[in-house]
Design a protein around this motif. Structure first.
Motif, PDB file in Angstrom:
ATOM      1  N   LEU A 263     -22.132 -37.190  21.312  1.00 51.28           N
ATOM      2  CA  LEU A 263     -22.545 -37.851  20.066  1.00 51.28           C
ATOM      3  C   LEU A 263     -21.882 -37.137  18.893  1.00 51.28           C
ATOM      4  O   LEU A 263     -22.530 -36.464  18.078  1.00 51.28           O
ATOM      5  N   GLU A 264     -20.602 -37.314  18.767  1.00 54.44           N
ATOM      6  CA  GLU A 264     -19.841 -36.619  17.735  1.00 54.44           C
ATOM      7  C   GLU A 264     -20.105 -37.167  16.335  1.00 54.44           C
ATOM      8  O   GLU A 264     -19.838 -36.484  15.343  1.00 54.44           O
ATOM      9  N   ARG A 265     -20.638 -38.386  16.226  1.00 55.98           N
ATOM     10  CA  ARG A 265     -20.887 -38.989  14.918  1.00 55.98           C
ATOM     11  C   ARG A 265     -22.336 -38.822  14.460  1.00 55.98           C
ATOM     12  O   ARG A 265     -22.657 -39.198  13.333  1.00 55.98           O
ATOM     13  N   LEU A 266     -23.187 -38.279  15.300  1.00 59.37           N
ATOM     14  CA  LEU A 266     -24.593 -38.130  14.926  1.00 59.37           C
ATOM     15  C   LEU A 266     -24.721 -37.126  13.780  1.00 59.37           C
ATOM     16  O   LEU A 266     -24.328 -35.969  13.901  1.00 59.37           O
ATOM     17  N   SER A 267     -25.308 -37.585  12.658  1.00 57.43           N
ATOM     18  CA  SER A 267     -25.440 -36.722  11.488  1.00 57.43           C
ATOM     19  C   SER A 267     -26.887 -36.472  11.085  1.00 57.43           C
ATOM     20  O   SER A 267     -27.176 -35.492  10.405  1.00 57.43           O
ATOM     21  N   CYS A 268     -27.819 -37.346  11.503  1.00 55.88           N
ATOM     22  CA  CYS A 268     -29.211 -37.208  11.069  1.00 55.88           C
ATOM     23  C   CYS A 268     -30.146 -37.393  12.254  1.00 55.88           C
ATOM     24  O   CYS A 268     -30.061 -38.389  12.977  1.00 55.88           O
ATOM     25  N   LEU A 269     -31.062 -36.446  12.441  1.00 59.79           N
ATOM     26  CA  LEU A 269     -32.048 -36.493  13.507  1.00 59.79           C
ATOM     27  C   LEU A 269     -33.429 -36.286  12.905  1.00 59.79           C
ATOM     28  O   LEU A 269     -33.660 -35.324  12.166  1.00 59.79           O
ATOM     29  N   THR A 270     -34.355 -37.210  13.206  1.00 61.64           N
ATOM     30  CA  THR A 270     -35.742 -37.105  12.748  1.00 61.64           C
ATOM     31  C   THR A 270     -36.662 -37.132  13.964  1.00 61.64           C
ATOM     32  O   THR A 270     -36.593 -38.057  14.777  1.00 61.64           O
ATOM     33  N   VAL A 271     -37.506 -36.116  14.072  1.00 67.91           N
ATOM     34  CA  VAL A 271     -38.486 -36.033  15.155  1.00 67.91           C
ATOM     35  C   VAL A 271     -39.843 -35.806  14.515  1.00 67.91           C
ATOM     36  O   VAL A 271     -40.048 -34.808  13.816  1.00 67.91           O
ATOM     37  N   SER A 272     -40.777 -36.743  14.731  1.00 73.46           N
ATOM     38  CA  SER A 272     -42.071 -36.672  14.055  1.00 73.46           C
ATOM     39  C   SER A 272     -43.195 -37.008  15.030  1.00 73.46           C
ATOM     40  O   SER A 272     -43.170 -38.057  15.685  1.00 73.46           O
ATOM     41  N   ALA A 273     -44.183 -36.108  15.104  1.00 76.61           N
ATOM     42  CA  ALA A 273     -45.422 -36.348  15.846  1.00 76.61           C
ATOM     43  C   ALA A 273     -45.179 -36.705  17.311  1.00 76.61           C
ATOM     44  O   ALA A 273     -45.906 -37.504  17.881  1.00 76.61           O
ATOM     45  N   CYS A 274     -44.159 -36.115  17.915  1.00 76.40           N
ATOM     46  CA  CYS A 274     -43.956 -36.238  19.361  1.00 76.40           C
ATOM     47  C   CYS A 274     -44.701 -35.074  19.999  1.00 76.40           C
ATOM     48  O   CYS A 274     -44.140 -33.985  20.222  1.00 76.40           O
ATOM     49  N   ASN A 275     -45.982 -35.278  20.290  1.00 67.73           N
ATOM     50  CA  ASN A 275     -46.903 -34.178  20.552  1.00 67.73           C
ATOM     51  C   ASN A 275     -46.607 -33.391  21.818  1.00 67.73           C
ATOM     52  O   ASN A 275     -47.015 -32.230  21.938  1.00 67.73           O
ATOM     53  N   ALA A 276     -45.915 -33.995  22.768  1.00 69.94           N
ATOM     54  CA  ALA A 276     -45.628 -33.283  24.014  1.00 69.94           C
ATOM     55  C   ALA A 276     -44.333 -32.481  23.949  1.00 69.94           C
ATOM     56  O   ALA A 276     -44.014 -31.738  24.878  1.00 69.94           O
ATOM     57  N   LEU A 277     -43.609 -32.612  22.870  1.00 68.96           N
ATOM     58  CA  LEU A 277     -42.291 -31.997  22.769  1.00 68.96           C
ATOM     59  C   LEU A 277     -42.384 -30.473  22.781  1.00 68.96           C
ATOM     60  O   LEU A 277     -43.176 -29.878  22.048  1.00 68.96           O
ATOM     61  N   GLN A 278     -41.558 -29.859  23.611  1.00 67.47           N
ATOM     62  CA  GLN A 278     -41.520 -28.404  23.715  1.00 67.47           C
ATOM     63  C   GLN A 278     -40.142 -27.828  23.430  1.00 67.47           C
ATOM     64  O   GLN A 278     -40.034 -26.686  22.985  1.00 67.47           O
ATOM     65  N   ILE A 279     -39.101 -28.585  23.686  1.00 62.80           N
ATOM     66  CA  ILE A 279     -37.742 -28.069  23.560  1.00 62.80           C
ATOM     67  C   ILE A 279     -36.874 -29.093  22.830  1.00 62.80           C
ATOM     68  O   ILE A 279     -36.938 -30.285  23.126  1.00 62.80           O
ATOM     69  N   VAL A 280     -36.094 -28.610  21.887  1.00 64.88           N
ATOM     70  CA  VAL A 280     -35.069 -29.423  21.242  1.00 64.88           C
ATOM     71  C   VAL A 280     -33.737 -28.713  21.437  1.00 64.88           C
ATOM     72  O   VAL A 280     -33.566 -27.579  20.994  1.00 64.88           O
ATOM     73  N   GLU A 281     -32.833 -29.383  22.120  1.00 61.50           N
ATOM     74  CA  GLU A 281     -31.486 -28.845  22.306  1.00 61.50           C
ATOM     75  C   GLU A 281     -30.481 -29.842  21.740  1.00 61.50           C
ATOM     76  O   GLU A 281     -30.514 -31.015  22.084  1.00 61.50           O
ATOM     77  N   SER A 282     -29.617 -29.360  20.894  1.00 62.31           N
ATOM     78  CA  SER A 282     -28.607 -30.245  20.319  1.00 62.31           C
ATOM     79  C   SER A 282     -27.228 -29.648  20.500  1.00 62.31           C
ATOM     80  O   SER A 282     -26.973 -28.505  20.115  1.00 62.31           O
ATOM     81  N   ASN A 283     -26.353 -30.444  21.077  1.00 59.79           N
ATOM     82  CA  ASN A 283     -24.938 -30.094  21.190  1.00 59.79           C
ATOM     83  C   ASN A 283     -24.067 -31.028  20.360  1.00 59.79           C
ATOM     84  O   ASN A 283     -22.850 -31.019  20.500  1.00 59.79           O
ATOM     85  N   ALA A 284     -24.728 -31.843  19.495  1.00 59.00           N
ATOM     86  CA  ALA A 284     -23.969 -32.741  18.626  1.00 59.00           C
ATOM     87  C   ALA A 284     -23.241 -31.905  17.585  1.00 59.00           C
ATOM     88  O   ALA A 284     -23.881 -31.208  16.791  1.00 59.00           O
ATOM     89  N   PRO A 285     -21.937 -31.957  17.531  1.00 57.29           N
ATOM     90  CA  PRO A 285     -21.178 -31.025  16.688  1.00 57.29           C
ATOM     91  C   PRO A 285     -21.307 -31.275  15.193  1.00 57.29           C
ATOM     92  O   PRO A 285     -21.076 -30.360  14.403  1.00 57.29           O
ATOM     93  N   ASN A 286     -21.698 -32.478  14.778  1.00 56.03           N
ATOM     94  CA  ASN A 286     -21.717 -32.814  13.357  1.00 56.03           C
ATOM     95  C   ASN A 286     -23.113 -33.162  12.844  1.00 56.03           C
ATOM     96  O   ASN A 286     -23.240 -33.824  11.810  1.00 56.03           O
ATOM     97  N   LEU A 287     -24.130 -32.724  13.539  1.00 54.03           N
ATOM     98  CA  LEU A 287     -25.499 -32.957  13.082  1.00 54.03           C
ATOM     99  C   LEU A 287     -25.744 -32.127  11.820  1.00 54.03           C
ATOM    100  O   LEU A 287     -25.709 -30.899  11.854  1.00 54.03           O
TER     101      LEU A 287
END
Length: 533
Positions: A263-287
């Motif tokens: 996802l080389e074009r991904l620039s914006c990530l929003t994560v809200s109220a995902c209650n089970a979430l424990q890990i966020v890993e991003s390899n998107a180079p242009n976030l």
């Protein structure tokens, strides 16, 4: 209809212009046309001209009419279909369908829930069946108020609308339907999904698998109250190479969120109220922008992110500021814009930083909820020390209870930190300024050590609706009622104490090169005992 009139007027102007050019070049129109023109001028009713205009309009090719209708709002295009069969055919080729109770003319108070669902289903069913031979570009289907519709009808509608050429799909189902309705992923296989650029799903189950179609055009993906696992989301993301914006809200089955490097074009990530979430890993180079609303866990951010704008709100976690100053410099080392909202209270003072935000230019801190008694506002100097390039600092404090001792009058021994210089700081706002000793100390410290300071604003009443600082009673803002937010007598008393503290301890420390803005209670809605000039 206005678009249709404008087009017809432009066509008339173009024909007149061509006739003038022909006459200028020496070409002469036929005698019959000249006679027709003279007749039109002599006859006040211009019957012949009107007939010729109607004939020319009715003889427009069908594809021209379809293009005209595609530029008109959907409701106007539907109304024009009642005028003639030509308009009806064009309406049935309208590519943009926005279907909700407002556009369909359904009033909530005119029918019950069951009647609303039946009327909505009947109208949508008729419209989509009449558009079954049309390439739909935009489908917005808002069924939030229709709790009794038949799921089989929805699947039929999606089968009609999701065809090659569709670009935008928005589906709003009633709350709770994520337990009973599964979006038909097979409709997006092959050519059907190849043109899709925008997908927004609300209250449904979404189960893309390994064999999911290749969404090569998808740029924006919004999932809200959607049942989808991290693995299923990964299958979707790995086949959406053009994705630029991803928003996940209330997706309770995602435990591990992995953003693939493709996802080389991904620039914006929003994560809200995902209650089970424990890990966020991003390899998107242009976030570059990450908005996070949720609980902090041990491995919520596993590796450094190359983001420049970060907004964090953690509703169930106390001591967010402590976490931010000790952990974030290692996680978002390139951050330029940082906004922190601590709404569960701060139990400890902010510690001194072990690392720095070397590129941070804008910092906003919002404190709400319970603060420990005697919380040391001066400890926020840690953030200023950790941000050598900081230019703007905004501090918002919203307290229902005063858990501090107001500064008393007369001489006061202020704590000083002369070794802490903030050479880049230019603009400071403290909204919700109070009379706590450590708040006064923080303000005086900034005035004495921010050598490039240009403006400082101290507002003794925090008003969440006046975040743009346009005036609490400003009627220019659409959401304002024309009055200030209500304030308790305790808040009004504290505002007065804060104004006295500003006059007694701060005003004399303001350098001549710095502009001081002080705001107390609004004189239009409240009558404070003291207002500084």
């Amino acid at each position: 209809m206005l678009a249709l009139k404008r087009l017809m007027n432009s066509q008339q102007r173009e024909r007149r212009r061509r006739r003038r050019l022909q006459a200028r070049d020496g070409s002469i129109t036929s005698t019959s046309k000249r006679d027709d023109w003279l007749l039109c001028r002599e006859d006040g009713k211009s019957l012949l001209c009107g007939k010729r205009l109607r004939d020319s309009v009715s003889n427009l090719p069908q594809d021209i009419w379809c293009h005209i209708h595609s530029l008109m709002p959907m409701q106007d295009s539907a109304r024009s279909a009642c005028v003639s069969h030509a308009f009806l055919d064009s309406w049935r080729h309208h590519p943009n369908l926005i279907l909700n109770k407002k556009t369909l003319g359904l009033e909530q108070n005119a029918c019950g829930k069951g009647d609303m669902a039946r009327a909505f289903t009947s109208k949508v069913d008729q419209i989509l069946k009449n558009h079954s031979h049309t390439a739909t570009k935009i489908l917005k289907l808002d069924m939030f108020d229709c709790h009794d519709f038949y799921i089989s009808c929805l699947n039929n509608w999606l089968e009609i609308a999701i065809t090659p050429g569709i670009e935008k799909l928005v589906l709003f189902l009633p709350s709770g339907y994520q337990e009973v309705y599964t979006f038909p992923c097979s409709r997006l296989f092959g050519q059907n999904g190849s043109s899709l650029r925008y997908l927004h799903l609300n209250y449904c189950t979404f189960r893309p698998t390994v064999g999911f179609g290749f969404l090569r055009s998808l740029t924006k993906l919004y999932l809200r109250n959607v049942r989808i696992t991290g693995g299923e989301l990964g299958c979707l993301l790995s086949n959406s190479l053009a994705l630029q914006r991803l928003e996940l809200r209330y997706c309770s089955e995602i435990i591990c969120l992995k953003i693939p490097c493709v996802l080389e074009r991904l620039s914006c990530l929003t994560v809200s109220a995902c209650n089970a979430l424990q890990i966020v890993e991003s390899n998107a180079p242009n976030l570059s922008t990450f908005n996070f609303d949720g609980d902090i866990v041990q491995r919520s951010l596993r590796q450094p992110l190359q983001v420049k704008d970060l907004y964090m709100i953690c509703p169930n976690e106390s001591n967010l500021l402590c976490y931010a100053i000790t952990k974030l410099p290692y996680v978002v080392s390139n951050i330029e814009d940082l906004r922190l909202s601590s709404i569960s209270g701060e139990r400890v003072n902010t510690p001194m930083p072990a690392a720095k935000f070397l590129h941070l230019k804008f910092l906003e801190i919002y404190l709400d909820g319970d603060l420990s008694p005697g919380y040391d506002y001066l400890s926020l100097v840690s953030f200023l020390d950790a941000s050598p390039a900081l230019e703007t600092f905004i501090f918002r404090v919203d307290q229902d209870e005063m858990l501090f001792d107001s500064i008393s009058g007369g001489a006061l021994q202020m704590r000083k930190m002369p070794e802490h210089k903030h050479d880049s700081l230019k603009n400071v706002k403290i909204l919700g300024f109070c009379s706590a000793k450590s708040m006064v100390e923080l303000t005086c410290h900034i005035l004495e050590n921010a050598t490039s300071l240009e403006c400082i604003t101290l507002d003794t009443i925090y008003d969440a609706e006046d975040e743009d600082f346009v005036g609490r009673c400003s009627e220019t803002s659409a959401w304002r009622s024309g009055k200030c937010s209500p304030q308790t007598s305790e808040m009004m008393l504290e505002s007065n104490k804060a104004l006295i503290a500003i006059e007694g301890y701060i005003v004399r420390k303001v350098p001549s090169t710095v502009k001081l803005n002080v705001r107390g209670a609004c004189s239009r809605c409240h009558t404070p005992e003291l207002i500084l000039s």
